[in-house]
Design a protein around this motif. Structure first.
Motif, PDB file in Angstrom:
ATOM      1  N   UNK A  27      19.312 -42.679 -40.262  1.00  0.00           N
ATOM      2  CA  UNK A  27      19.839 -41.398 -40.722  1.00  0.00           C
ATOM      3  C   UNK A  27      19.682 -40.236 -39.760  1.00  0.00           C
ATOM      4  N   UNK A  28      19.040 -40.443 -38.610  1.00  0.00           N
ATOM      5  CA  UNK A  28      18.933 -39.346 -37.648  1.00  0.00           C
ATOM      6  C   UNK A  28      18.785 -39.897 -36.237  1.00  0.00           C
ATOM      7  N   UNK A  29      18.921 -39.020 -35.268  1.00  0.00           N
ATOM      8  CA  UNK A  29      18.886 -39.428 -33.871  1.00  0.00           C
ATOM      9  C   UNK A  29      17.573 -40.032 -33.433  1.00  0.00           C
ATOM     10  N   UNK A  30      16.458 -39.527 -33.940  1.00  0.00           N
ATOM     11  CA  UNK A  30      15.155 -40.073 -33.565  1.00  0.00           C
ATOM     12  C   UNK A  30      15.036 -41.525 -34.005  1.00  0.00           C
ATOM     13  N   UNK A  50      22.660 -33.817 -37.114  1.00  0.00           N
ATOM     14  CA  UNK A  50      21.751 -34.553 -37.994  1.00  0.00           C
ATOM     15  C   UNK A  50      20.397 -33.866 -37.977  1.00  0.00           C
ATOM     16  N   UNK A  51      19.600 -34.115 -39.011  1.00  0.00           N
ATOM     17  CA  UNK A  51      18.246 -33.561 -39.022  1.00  0.00           C
ATOM     18  C   UNK A  51      17.357 -34.271 -38.003  1.00  0.00           C
ATOM     19  N   UNK A  52      16.256 -33.667 -37.676  1.00  0.00           N
ATOM     20  CA  UNK A  52      15.202 -34.175 -36.781  1.00  0.00           C
ATOM     21  C   UNK A  52      15.657 -34.224 -35.325  1.00  0.00           C
ATOM     22  N   UNK A  53      16.669 -35.026 -35.000  1.00  0.00           N
ATOM     23  CA  UNK A  53      17.215 -35.098 -33.639  1.00  0.00           C
ATOM     24  C   UNK A  53      18.724 -35.270 -33.754  1.00  0.00           C
ATOM     25  N   UNK A  54      19.482 -34.382 -33.111  1.00  0.00           N
ATOM     26  CA  UNK A  54      20.940 -34.479 -33.219  1.00  0.00           C
ATOM     27  C   UNK A  54      21.491 -35.577 -32.305  1.00  0.00           C
ATOM     28  N   UNK A 138      24.467 -48.132 -36.957  1.00  0.00           N
ATOM     29  CA  UNK A 138      25.095 -46.981 -37.595  1.00  0.00           C
ATOM     30  C   UNK A 138      23.962 -46.249 -38.282  1.00  0.00           C
ATOM     31  N   UNK A 139      23.900 -44.953 -38.116  1.00  0.00           N
ATOM     32  CA  UNK A 139      22.803 -44.180 -38.650  1.00  0.00           C
ATOM     33  C   UNK A 139      22.916 -44.013 -40.147  1.00  0.00           C
ATOM     34  N   UNK A 140      21.827 -44.245 -40.864  1.00  0.00           N
ATOM     35  CA  UNK A 140      21.738 -43.981 -42.299  1.00  0.00           C
ATOM     36  C   UNK A 140      20.302 -44.094 -42.716  1.00  0.00           C
TER      37      UNK A 140
END
Length: 181
Positions: A27-30, A50-54, A138-140
């Motif tokens: 769900x985020x770049x990190x 995205x939150x935390x890391x774009x 895929x981010x989630x």
């Protein structure tokens, strides 16, 4: 890499309809950077905000890590974002992205990007039993991926809030053809 649960489900469904089943969701770049440190991926679909890391920060981290370790498999990074202006394409290209799609996009848009990267086996517009061996991230969030796995009969439209932007290509990195993976 996507923080919106609806977009996660839609993209996951599109990839499955294209014959891809080895899909990881964050769900985020990190989380994407961490997962790509542990697993070798062929393609990463990256959201911009995205939150935390774009997505830009995550792309830079992944690309820089791969430059330091040339033996490591280098994933293709496709930005999949609601941003459609040329400046966002330029920023994605400068960060190291290989392609860029603006939302809303269709199954055919995703398929075309994968075909540009040289993927052919298993890519279909319909459900198929032939599966590509390539691993896609895929981010989630993990909660939504569990919900998605439990609800495979759920009807999800093939239109993702994303289409290929008609803006001019700003980087040769987005013109990759006949790539062998």
């Amino acid at each position: 890499v996507e923080d919106n649960i609806v977009n996660q489900k839609v993209l996951n469904r599109i990839l499955i309809r294209l014959g891809l089943t080895d899909i990881d969701l964050v769900e985020n770049g990190l989380e994407a950077v961490n997962q790509s440190n542990v697993n070798d991926y062929d393609v990463i679909f990256m959201d911009y905000d995205m939150p935390i890391m774009n997505g830009l920060e995550a792309t830079r981290a992944i690309v820089n890590r791969n430059r330091q370790n040339p033996r490591r498999t280098y994933p293709k990074i496709v930005f999949l974002t609601a941003h459609a202006l040329a400046v966002y394409r330029e920023q994605a290209a400068e960060a190291g992205a290989d392609s860029f799609l603006s939302k809303p996009c269709t199954l055919q848009d995703i398929k075309n990007v994968l075909l540009e990267f040289g993927y052919q086996e298993g890519l279909t517009s319909k459900s198929t039993t032939s599966v590509m061996s390539q691993k896609i991230i895929q981010s989630s969030n993990s909660r939504s991926s569990i919900q998605l796995a439990e609800s495979t009969k759920e009807s999800i439209p093939t239109l993702l809030p994303c289409s290929q932007d008609p803006a001019p290509v700003v980087s040769d990195r987005f013109k990759i053809r006949d790539l062998r993976i």
